[in-house]
Design a protein around this motif. Structure first.
Motif, PDB file in Angstrom:
ATOM      1  N   ALA A  20       0.827  -1.204   0.000  1.00 40.45           N
ATOM      2  CA  ALA A  20       0.000   0.000   0.000  1.00 40.45           C
ATOM      3  C   ALA A  20       0.864   1.257   0.000  1.00 40.45           C
ATOM      4  O   ALA A  20       0.599   2.205  -0.742  1.00 40.45           O
ATOM      5  CB  ALA A  20      -0.929  -0.011   1.208  1.00 40.45           C
ATOM      6  N   VAL A  21       1.890   1.282   0.830  1.00 36.47           N
ATOM      7  CA  VAL A  21       2.788   2.439   0.929  1.00 36.47           C
ATOM      8  C   VAL A  21       4.222   2.031   0.609  1.00 36.47           C
ATOM      9  O   VAL A  21       4.909   2.696  -0.150  1.00 36.47           O
ATOM     10  CB  VAL A  21       2.720   3.074   2.338  1.00 36.47           C
ATOM     11  N   ALA A  37      14.976  -5.249   0.706  1.00 37.86           N
ATOM     12  CA  ALA A  37      14.834  -3.862   1.152  1.00 37.86           C
ATOM     13  C   ALA A  37      13.359  -3.480   1.114  1.00 37.86           C
ATOM     14  O   ALA A  37      12.648  -3.824   0.171  1.00 37.86           O
ATOM     15  CB  ALA A  37      15.626  -2.932   0.251  1.00 37.86           C
ATOM     16  N   SER A  38      12.928  -2.769   2.133  1.00 37.76           N
ATOM     17  CA  SER A  38      11.572  -2.222   2.169  1.00 37.76           C
ATOM     18  C   SER A  38      11.692  -0.737   1.864  1.00 37.76           C
ATOM     19  O   SER A  38      12.299   0.012   2.643  1.00 37.76           O
ATOM     20  CB  SER A  38      10.953  -2.443   3.549  1.00 37.76           C
TER      21      SER A  38
END
Length: 68
Positions: A20-21, A37-38
């Motif tokens: 979502a983000v 990685a986020s």
């Protein structure tokens, strides 16, 4: 582009999972190791990331933990 971070790991994107983000980006850095990685969806779009892209994983952290 020059940066001060010394922990730079070249690799290629193997998977991008949208969220979502934030999305997750998996990068194969060789030797059977994958770094995940986020990052924001906006950053994924701005970088134009797609699976197979050659990228550099840059690690800059004040704390590095090691477990065994």
């Amino acid at each position: 582009m020059k940066i001060s971070a010394r922990n730079q790991l070249p690799g290629h994107v193997t998977k991008i999972t949208p969220g979502a983000v934030n999305g997750t980006v998996k990068v194969d850095i060789g030797g059977g190791m994958i770094v995940t990685a986020s990052i924001t969806e906006e950053a994924i779009a701005d970088l134009g990331l797609t699976e197979g892209d050659q990228v550099t994983v840059i690690v800059k952290a004040s704390d590095v933990l090691i477990g065994k």
